[in-house]
Enzyme design. Structure first.
Site, PDB file in Angstrom:
ATOM      1  CG  ASP A  32      -1.921   1.100   1.021  1.00 26.14           C
ATOM      2  OD1 ASP A  32      -3.191   0.710   1.097  1.00 26.14           O
ATOM      3  OD2 ASP A  32      -1.854   2.284   1.097  1.00 26.14           O
ATOM      4  CG  ASN A  88     -12.049  -0.685   4.178  1.00 25.52           C
ATOM      5  OD1 ASN A  88     -12.481  -0.839   5.380  1.00 25.52           O
ATOM      6  ND2 ASN A  88     -10.971   0.194   4.067  1.00 25.52           N
ATOM      7  N   GLY A  94     -14.966   3.604   4.222  1.00 22.69           N
ATOM      8  CA  GLY A  94     -13.691   4.171   3.809  1.00 22.69           C
ATOM      9  C   GLY A  94     -13.345   3.791   2.531  1.00 22.69           C
ATOM     10  CD  GLN A  95     -14.707  -0.346  -2.001  1.00 23.28           C
ATOM     11  OE1 GLN A  95     -15.999  -0.549  -1.512  1.00 23.28           O
ATOM     12  NE2 GLN A  95     -14.420  -1.118  -2.904  1.00 23.28           N
ATOM     13  CG  HIS A 101      -8.882  -3.386  -2.159  1.00 24.47           C
ATOM     14  ND1 HIS A 101      -9.799  -2.211  -2.877  1.00 24.47           N
ATOM     15  CD2 HIS A 101      -8.521  -2.208  -0.935  1.00 24.47           C
ATOM     16  CE1 HIS A 101     -10.199  -1.196  -2.227  1.00 24.47           C
ATOM     17  NE2 HIS A 101      -9.422  -1.338  -1.039  1.00 24.47           N
ATOM     18  CG  LEU A 102      -8.775  -9.722   0.410  1.00 24.92           C
ATOM     19  CD1 LEU A 102      -8.214 -11.177   0.873  1.00 24.92           C
ATOM     20  CD2 LEU A 102      -9.759  -9.214   1.126  1.00 24.92           C
ATOM     21  CG  HIS A 103      -6.763  -2.770   3.262  1.00 20.64           C
ATOM     22  ND1 HIS A 103      -6.018  -1.582   3.012  1.00 20.64           N
ATOM     23  CD2 HIS A 103      -7.904  -2.699   2.693  1.00 20.64           C
ATOM     24  CE1 HIS A 103      -6.701  -0.745   2.342  1.00 20.64           C
ATOM     25  NE2 HIS A 103      -7.848  -1.394   2.558  1.00 20.64           N
TER      26      HIS A 103
HETATM   27  P1  AMP Z   1      -9.743   1.507   0.329  1.00 18.14           P
HETATM   28  O1  AMP Z   1      -9.699   2.867   1.423  1.00 18.14           O
HETATM   29  O2  AMP Z   1      -9.927   0.187   1.301  1.00 18.14           O
HETATM   30  O3  AMP Z   1     -10.490   1.673  -0.828  1.00 18.14           O
HETATM   31  O4  AMP Z   1      -8.041   1.123   0.258  1.00 18.14           O
HETATM   32  C1  AMP Z   1      -7.653   1.587  -0.999  1.00 18.14           C
HETATM   33  C2  AMP Z   1      -6.127   1.880  -0.639  1.00 18.14           C
HETATM   34  O5  AMP Z   1      -5.244   1.717  -1.775  1.00 18.14           O
HETATM   35  C3  AMP Z   1      -5.453   2.777   0.338  1.00 18.14           C
HETATM   36  O6  AMP Z   1      -5.089   2.208   1.417  1.00 18.14           O
HETATM   37  C4  AMP Z   1      -4.471   3.333  -0.431  1.00 18.14           C
HETATM   38  O7  AMP Z   1      -3.494   4.037   0.349  1.00 18.14           O
HETATM   39  C5  AMP Z   1      -4.079   2.405  -1.589  1.00 18.14           C
HETATM   40  N1  AMP Z   1      -3.510   2.849  -2.927  1.00 18.14           N
HETATM   41  C6  AMP Z   1      -4.307   3.752  -3.551  1.00 18.14           C
HETATM   42  N2  AMP Z   1      -3.339   4.150  -4.742  1.00 18.14           N
HETATM   43  C7  AMP Z   1      -2.530   3.211  -4.757  1.00 18.14           C
HETATM   44  C8  AMP Z   1      -1.431   3.152  -5.304  1.00 18.14           C
HETATM   45  N3  AMP Z   1      -1.049   3.476  -6.631  1.00 18.14           N
HETATM   46  N4  AMP Z   1      -0.365   2.149  -4.893  1.00 18.14           N
HETATM   47  C9  AMP Z   1      -0.521   1.345  -3.862  1.00 18.14           C
HETATM   48  N5  AMP Z   1      -1.634   1.636  -3.024  1.00 18.14           N
HETATM   49  C10 AMP Z   1      -2.540   2.665  -3.332  1.00 18.14           C
END
Ligand code: AMP
Length: 115
Positions: A32, A88, A94-95, A101-103
Site C-alpha cells: 500500500d 472495506n 472508507g472504501q 481488495h484485501l488489506h
Molecule cells: P480502500 O480505502 O479500502 O479503498 O483502500 C484503498 C487503498 O489503496 C488505500 O489504502 C490507498 O493507500 C491504496 N492505494 C491507492 N493508490 C495506490 C497505489 N497507486 N499504489 C498502492 N496503493 C494505493
C-alpha cells in the site's frame, strides 16, 4: 473486464507502477502506498469488480483464493502472530478504490473495535 478508469486495473496492466510482492493468474499483491502498519499489503483480483456487493456465484473460488494468498503473504512477512485482513465495502466504510481488495495489515498491535 478491465476498467480503464480504475487505478487498480492500471496497476494490474503495468501502466501504474507498484511495489509488487506477489502475482499469479488470478490476483496480484503489492505494498500500500500509504501504509497504516509496518506491513500493509493489498491483494487484488485481476478481474474488476467493486466489492462483495457485485460478486457473483462464480467469484466464490476467487474470493477464497484471495484470502489464501493473504495468509501466505502474512507468513512471508512474519506477521502471523496477529494480523488483520480488511475488506472495506462502500464509501461509508472508507472504501476509496472501487476494485475489490484485501488489506493485509500487521507488525503492530491491532485494536478492536476498528475505527
Ligand atoms: P480502500 O480505502 O479500502 O479503498 O483502500 C484503498 C487503498 O489503496 C488505500 O489504502 C490507498 O493507500 C491504496 N492505494 C491507492 N493508490 C495506490 C497505489 N497507486 N499504489 C498502492 N496503493 C494505493
Amino acid at each position: 473486464m478491465e476498467d480503464e478508469t480504475c487505478i487498480f486495473c492500471r496497476i494490474i496492466s503495468g501502466e501504474i507502477p507498484s511495489k509488487t510482492v506477489y502475482t499469479d493468474t488470478q490476483c496480484i499483491g503489492f505494498r500500500d502506498v500509504n501504509p497504516q502498519a509496518p506491513v500493509h499489503l493489498l491483494v487484488i483480483p485481476r478481474k474488476h469488480f467493486a466489492s462483495p456487493l457485485e460478486a457473483e456465484e462464480a467469484d466464490e473460488k476467487l474470493i477464497g483464493h484471495l484470502h489464501r494468498v493473504a495468509a501466505e503473504l502474512a507468513r512471508q512477512h512474519h506477521i502471523t502472530e496477529g494480523f488483520r485482513i480488511v475488506l472495506n465495502t462502500g464509501p461509508g466504510s472508507g472504501q476509496t478504490v472501487f476494485h475489490l481488495h484485501l488489506h493485509v495489515l500487521g507488525g503492530r498491535p491491532m485494536r478492536w473495535p476498528p475505527g
